[in-house]
Design a protein around this motif. Structure first.
Motif, mmCIF file in Angstrom:
data_model
loop_
_atom_site.group_PDB
_atom_site.id
_atom_site.type_symbol
_atom_site.label_atom_id
_atom_site.label_comp_id
_atom_site.label_asym_id
_atom_site.label_seq_id
_atom_site.Cartn_x
_atom_site.Cartn_y
_atom_site.Cartn_z
ATOM 1 N N ASP A 383 0.821 -1.207 0.000
ATOM 2 C CA ASP A 383 0.000 0.000 0.000
ATOM 3 C C ASP A 383 0.855 1.257 0.000
ATOM 4 O O ASP A 383 0.426 2.321 -0.466
ATOM 5 C CB ASP A 383 -0.972 0.001 1.185
ATOM 6 C CG ASP A 383 -0.284 -0.293 2.513
ATOM 7 O OD1 ASP A 383 0.914 -0.638 2.494
ATOM 8 O OD2 ASP A 383 -0.947 -0.192 3.559
ATOM 9 N N LYS A 386 1.694 1.797 -3.579
ATOM 10 C CA LYS A 386 0.492 2.266 -4.270
ATOM 11 C C LYS A 386 0.275 3.750 -4.032
ATOM 12 O O LYS A 386 -0.098 4.500 -4.945
ATOM 13 C CB LYS A 386 -0.722 1.461 -3.794
ATOM 14 C CG LYS A 386 -1.905 1.493 -4.754
ATOM 15 C CD LYS A 386 -2.922 0.435 -4.367
ATOM 16 C CE LYS A 386 -4.027 0.373 -5.407
ATOM 17 N NZ LYS A 386 -5.035 -0.663 -5.060
ATOM 18 N N ASN A 475 -6.583 7.044 -2.941
ATOM 19 C CA ASN A 475 -6.131 5.737 -3.420
ATOM 20 C C ASN A 475 -7.274 4.726 -3.406
ATOM 21 O O ASN A 475 -7.095 3.560 -3.086
ATOM 22 C CB ASN A 475 -4.945 5.241 -2.589
ATOM 23 C CG ASN A 475 -4.145 4.169 -3.302
ATOM 24 O OD1 ASN A 475 -4.184 4.088 -4.528
ATOM 25 N ND2 ASN A 475 -3.436 3.359 -2.549
#
Length: 517
Positions: A383, A386, A475
């Protein structure tokens, strides 16, 4: 102890097995008298006990640690233990000779230097030993003074060799740090252009936003050219006071102005036969631009306060973070100089247009920072990567570098978690200001980094665009998007349904804080 490269244990044992299984056991180090602090570990190989005693005594009196072996098999076992800095071996021994021992070591690329002992001033043996790779030779009977001198010279050779290897390694690491990383289509195109242009004499104009690495590309052009071994001089046209730029470029004569107490060479003279990088060329004064144009055309100039023309052979690379063609059209930059500089124009893509390069760039910055501060870093949490790939990076690669350095310093976790990058998460004001645009088919969420084009000023359309913008900034995390919008997750879910933004993945995602695929 001076480090040396030794045979790996398996290679030693393979040599032993080739000799046979009937070899004697490893001899112990011959220590005479009290132990003294040693400078180096020296292995001596001689089948004569009297010679061995002289060798051990001389080496230990000099402060070294002497390790004795009576034959080559014992010497190989001692080498297998590691830490040997120097070998002193007799030439003639039963079984395997000193010359054959030396040949074994060199065939296995053992970097430990060897001094050969030869009997009765045998010039033939001495020449054979030197040709085989011995660093020196000593004739018997052994003279302690001669032995100590030869050992000192050999150990100095080891020191210089290791220092040279360290410097070479540091140079390679430095070059690796200058290597441009990126496999995106835009980066491949620019790197191909660099490879094509570098071998030529053409002037290059590098354009791109601040932080994209224009100086790194200029270095790459220099390093791939036939001028790579010549000077690479950088002059920042924006960072110098106006009154000093001309002197910095062309140098000055003694007495040319107040404070000019001696002659000084300028950037053009220092870059002779090499490359001159003119950073932020768009900030140069117009009167200096005229002088620069003359140098580019004629390859000669005069120092400030001088009258003698100076000819130079310099390749020019200029950089700017502006649209130099538009600046020239507006009259803020000489058009004739623009055309002279832009023989080979290149535009370095911003980081937001090559997001696929972020993982490899971030990994390099993390490794380098971890090595500098002595910390273990194994990578990034999924994450976290990301989030890095969703950030618009207005400061480009430089901003990414600083963000990763800060993360490595602040977190104790070897896997960098997403929380350490929370500073990259936008607030609602930033989300409102961030430009977005629909994808061509109009069905996917809006993406960061482009201009927002609303078909109308309809409130429903504006709300739809704002929700999409918040989802991108978060996100695709609904909880975070709701926080940015100042509404509950339930309200956001309802609006997603009403505005037709719900997807199959969202419909099956039961968690309030789930992420959208």
């Amino acid at each position: 102890m001076i480090p040396g490269k030794l045979l790996p244990g398996l290679d030693i044992m393979r040599l032993l097995s080739s000799i046979g299984r009937g070899c004697a056991s490893l001899s112990q180090a011959c220590l005479y008298g009290p132990a003294t602090p040693f400078m180096a570990n020296i292995l001596y190989v001689d089948d004569e006990p009297a010679a061995g005693m002289i060798l051990a005594d001389t080496l230990e009196r000099a402060g070294h640690r002497a390790i004795g072996a009576r034959n080559v098999p014992e010497a190989l076992k001692a080498l297998a233990g590691g830490g040997i800095d120097l070998i002193v071996s007799d030439y003639q021994m039963p079984g395997i000779s000193g010359l054959e021992f030396l040949a074994m070591l060199r065939s296995e690329e053992v970097a430990v230097p060897l001094i050969m002992l030869t009997g009765h001033a045998s010039i033939e043996h001495a020449v054979a030993a030197i040709k085989a790779g011995a660093i020196d030779y000593i004739t018997k009977p052994i003279s302690p003074e001669q032995l100590q001198l030869a050992v000192d010279q050999a150990l100095e050779f080891v020191r210089l060799r290791d220092e040279n290897q360290t410097l070479r390694r540091e140079v390679m690491e430095f070059r690796n740090e200058r290597q441009i990383l990126g496999d995106s289509p835009d980066m491949r195109r620019v790197l191909q252009m660099v490879a094509t242009v570098a071998p030529t004499r053409a002037t290059v104009l590098l354009q791109g936003e601040s932080g994209t690495g224009k100086e790194l590309f200029a270095r790459a052009i220099h390093d791939q050219s036939d001028r790579r071994d010549k000077p690479f001089i950088k002059l920042n046209c924006a960072a110098m006071p106006e009154g000093l730029v001309e002197s910095a470029l062309f140098g000055h004569e003694r007495g040319a102005f107040t404070g000019a107490i001696r002659r000084v060479e300028g950037a053009f003279e220092r870059a002779h036969k090499g490359t001159l990088l003119l950073d932020e060329i768009s900030e140069m004064r117009l009167d200096l631009q005229a002088k620069l144009l003359r140098v580019l055309q004629e390859q000669e100039f005069e120092r400030v306060g001088g009258t003698t023309p100076i000819r130079v052979d310099v390749r020019i690379i200029a950089t700017t973070n502006r649209d130099l063609a538009a600046t020239a059209a507006a009259g803020a930059f000489r058009q004739d100089l623009y055309y002279r500089l832009s023989v080979m124009p290149m535009t370095i893509p911003p980081l937001r247009e090559r997001l696929e390069d972020i993982p490899v760039l971030a990994a390099r910055f993390a490794r380098r920072t971890a090595a500098e501060i002595g910390k273990e870093v194994r990578g990034f949490a999924p994450d976290a990567l990301k989030l890095l790939q969703s950030h618009p990076w207005p400061g480009n690669v430089r901003e990414l570098q600083h963000a990763v350095e800060r993360a490595v310093i602040l977190t104790p976790d070897p896997m960098l978690p997403v929380q350490v990058f929370d500073g990259l998460r936008p607030g609602i004001a930033e989300v409102l200001d961030r430009p977005l645009v629909p994808k061509p088919n109009g069905t996917k969420p809006l993406e960061a980094g482009h201009a927002l084009h609303l078909p109308t000023l309809n409130v429903a359309e504006a709300e739809r665009a704002l929700i999409q913008r918040a989802l991108v900034a978060a996100n695709q995390n609904r909880t975070r998007a709701a926080e940015l919008l100042g509404i509950s997750v339930r309200t956001l879910r309802n609006k997603l349904n009403v505005r037709g933004l719900i997807t199959a993945e969202m419909a099956t995602d039961g968690g309030e804080g789930g992420q959208l695929s």
